[in-house]
Design a protein around this motif. Structure first.
Motif, PDB file in Angstrom:
ATOM      1  N   THR A   1       0.134   6.071  13.752  1.00 42.31           N
ATOM      2  CA  THR A   1      -0.578   5.914  15.020  1.00 42.31           C
ATOM      3  C   THR A   1      -1.820   5.024  14.912  1.00 42.31           C
ATOM      4  OG1 THR A   1      -1.891   7.915  14.616  1.00 42.31           O
ATOM      5  CG2 THR A   1       0.183   8.185  15.817  1.00 42.31           C
TER       6      THR A   1
ATOM      7  N   TYR B   1       1.875  13.771  19.777  1.00 41.76           N
ATOM      8  CA  TYR B   1       1.865  13.435  18.356  1.00 41.76           C
ATOM      9  C   TYR B   1       1.109  14.456  17.508  1.00 41.76           C
ATOM     10  CZ  TYR B   1       3.728   8.973  19.902  1.00 41.76           C
ATOM     11  OH  TYR B   1       4.525   8.009  20.461  1.00 41.76           O
TER      12      TYR B   1
ATOM     13  N   THR C   1       3.612  10.530  11.799  1.00 45.13           N
ATOM     14  CA  THR C   1       3.880   9.354  12.628  1.00 45.13           C
ATOM     15  C   THR C   1       2.738   8.365  12.487  1.00 45.13           C
ATOM     16  OG1 THR C   1       5.093  10.682  14.260  1.00 45.13           O
ATOM     17  CG2 THR C   1       4.307   8.523  14.969  1.00 45.13           C
TER      18      THR C   1
ATOM     19  N   LEU D   1      -3.724  11.925  21.176  1.00 44.23           N
ATOM     20  CA  LEU D   1      -2.502  12.227  20.427  1.00 44.23           C
ATOM     21  C   LEU D   1      -1.979  13.625  20.700  1.00 44.23           C
ATOM     22  CD1 LEU D   1      -3.444  10.599  17.010  1.00 44.23           C
ATOM     23  CD2 LEU D   1      -2.141   9.612  18.890  1.00 44.23           C
TER      24      LEU D   1
ATOM     25  N   MET E   1       5.703   5.106  24.158  1.00 39.88           N
ATOM     26  CA  MET E   1       5.448   6.282  23.329  1.00 39.88           C
ATOM     27  C   MET E   1       6.696   7.152  23.235  1.00 39.88           C
ATOM     28  SD  MET E   1       1.594   7.290  24.634  1.00 39.88           S
ATOM     29  CE  MET E   1       2.109   7.541  26.321  1.00 39.88           C
TER      30      MET E   1
ATOM     31  N   TYR F   1      -2.111   4.947  21.450  1.00 38.52           N
ATOM     32  CA  TYR F   1      -1.478   6.150  21.971  1.00 38.52           C
ATOM     33  C   TYR F   1      -2.454   7.093  22.677  1.00 38.52           C
ATOM     34  CZ  TYR F   1       2.581   4.843  19.135  1.00 38.52           C
ATOM     35  OH  TYR F   1       3.654   4.192  18.594  1.00 38.52           O
TER      36      TYR F   1
ATOM     37  N   THR G   1      -0.260  12.822  11.817  1.00 39.01           N
ATOM     38  CA  THR G   1      -0.351  11.380  12.024  1.00 39.01           C
ATOM     39  C   THR G   1      -0.951  10.697  10.805  1.00 39.01           C
ATOM     40  OG1 THR G   1      -2.526  11.544  13.065  1.00 39.01           O
ATOM     41  CG2 THR G   1      -0.594  11.675  14.510  1.00 39.01           C
TER      42      THR G   1
ATOM     43  N   CYS H   1       3.977   0.733  14.522  1.00 35.38           N
ATOM     44  CA  CYS H   1       3.482   1.851  15.328  1.00 35.38           C
ATOM     45  C   CYS H   1       4.653   2.731  15.759  1.00 35.38           C
ATOM     46  CB  CYS H   1       2.747   1.338  16.562  1.00 35.38           C
ATOM     47  SG  CYS H   1       1.109   0.672  16.222  1.00 35.38           S
TER      48      CYS H   1
ATOM     49  N   CYS I   1      -2.766   1.807  17.586  1.00 41.09           N
ATOM     50  CA  CYS I   1      -1.476   1.754  18.282  1.00 41.09           C
ATOM     51  C   CYS I   1      -1.618   1.971  19.786  1.00 41.09           C
ATOM     52  CB  CYS I   1      -0.514   2.789  17.700  1.00 41.09           C
ATOM     53  SG  CYS I   1       0.031   2.379  16.020  1.00 41.09           S
TER      54      CYS I   1
END
Length: 250
Positions: A99, A55, A97, A50, A172, A47, A59, A73, A45
């Motif tokens: 990710t 995040y 989430t 994290l 994000m 990010y 995850t 995502c 994704c």
């Protein structure tokens, strides 16, 4: 990822449905990495770190059936272990989430190692997240899951990459459905410019935008809600920076 700049942006939120939880459904879950969740950093994704980007360790990597070429995502799921002696008493659920992508492993049977092979719905969780629902030594457990709204603190965050002629933006901290279907950028000297989906949570525009304050318009993939965030980045914006808006999906 660079510095994080907070810009108080005048923004407009169109009236649209609020994201609602889905029904519970059956799938399976495994985990990857160790207790530090260091192997979850980066991911498909985009990010990056994290931990720094909010995040944490809650995850999950989705099988390609769920990943939807990156449009999933940022989506959030409640997951609980079921029908296994490895499940913790009371089947507690955890919220994670998306990710990362759990790619197919065609060298293995879908029921014997190729857990993420299509059309399987599978969750490859961070080890800390998996350990909230089951004993990690089980390796794989049946789970019930459902999509839930992503609860985020603060507004959307836009991480800039590219150059003065090509802007690549990672979106994000997305609330509500957590996902983005389409995105536009507008400079202080331009109209709205459509951005194409690059991969994961990133969108790109091939345009000369250097030296202009930037605004963004986004559509939620799940609810089709339209959100406009004006003047998110100042005219002296730069790549490697992350800028915050003061609006978010719900």
């Amino acid at each position: 990822m660079g510095l994080v700049c907070t810009i108080i942006a005048k923004s407009t939120l169109a009236v649209a449905p609020v994201f609602r939880p889905s029904q519970w459904a059956l799938a399976h879950a495994t985990f990857y990495g160790d207790e530090t969740a260091s192997e979850t950093m980066g991911g498909a994704c985009g990010y990056g770190n994290l931990f720094l980007n909010g995040y944490g360790t809650d995850t999950v990597a989705l099988s390609s059936t769920l990943f939807n070429n990156g449009y999933s995502c940022g989506s959030c799921y409640q997951i609980k272990c079921v029908q296994s002696s490895a499940c913790y008493t009371g089947s507690p659920y955890t919220t994670v989430t998306a990710t990362n992508l759990c790619p197919p492993n065609w060298a293995q049977d879908s029921n014997a190692g190729g857990w993420c092979n299509p059309p399987r719905v599978h969750f490859d969780m961070s080890k800390p997240a998996f350990m909230k629902i089951a004993q990690w030594k089980a390796g794989i457990v049946p789970v019930m899951y459902r999509r839930v709204p992503c609860v985020r603190s603060g507004g959307l965050q836009f991480s800039f990459q590219g150059n003065g002629y090509w802007l690549l933006v990672y979106v994000m901290n997305v609330g509500g459905g957590g996902d983005i279907a389409s995105m536009w950028v507008k400079g202080s000297q331009t109209g709205w410019i459509s951005m194409s989906h690059n991969w994961g949570a990133s969108y790109q525009a091939f345009a000369t935008l250097k030296g202009q304050a930037l605004s963004f318009k986004l559509i939620s993939y799940s609810t089709k809600q339209i959100l406009v965030a004006n003047n998110v980045a100042p005219s002296n914006w730069n790549v490697g920076m992350t800028y915050k808006a003061n609006v978010n999906f719900h």
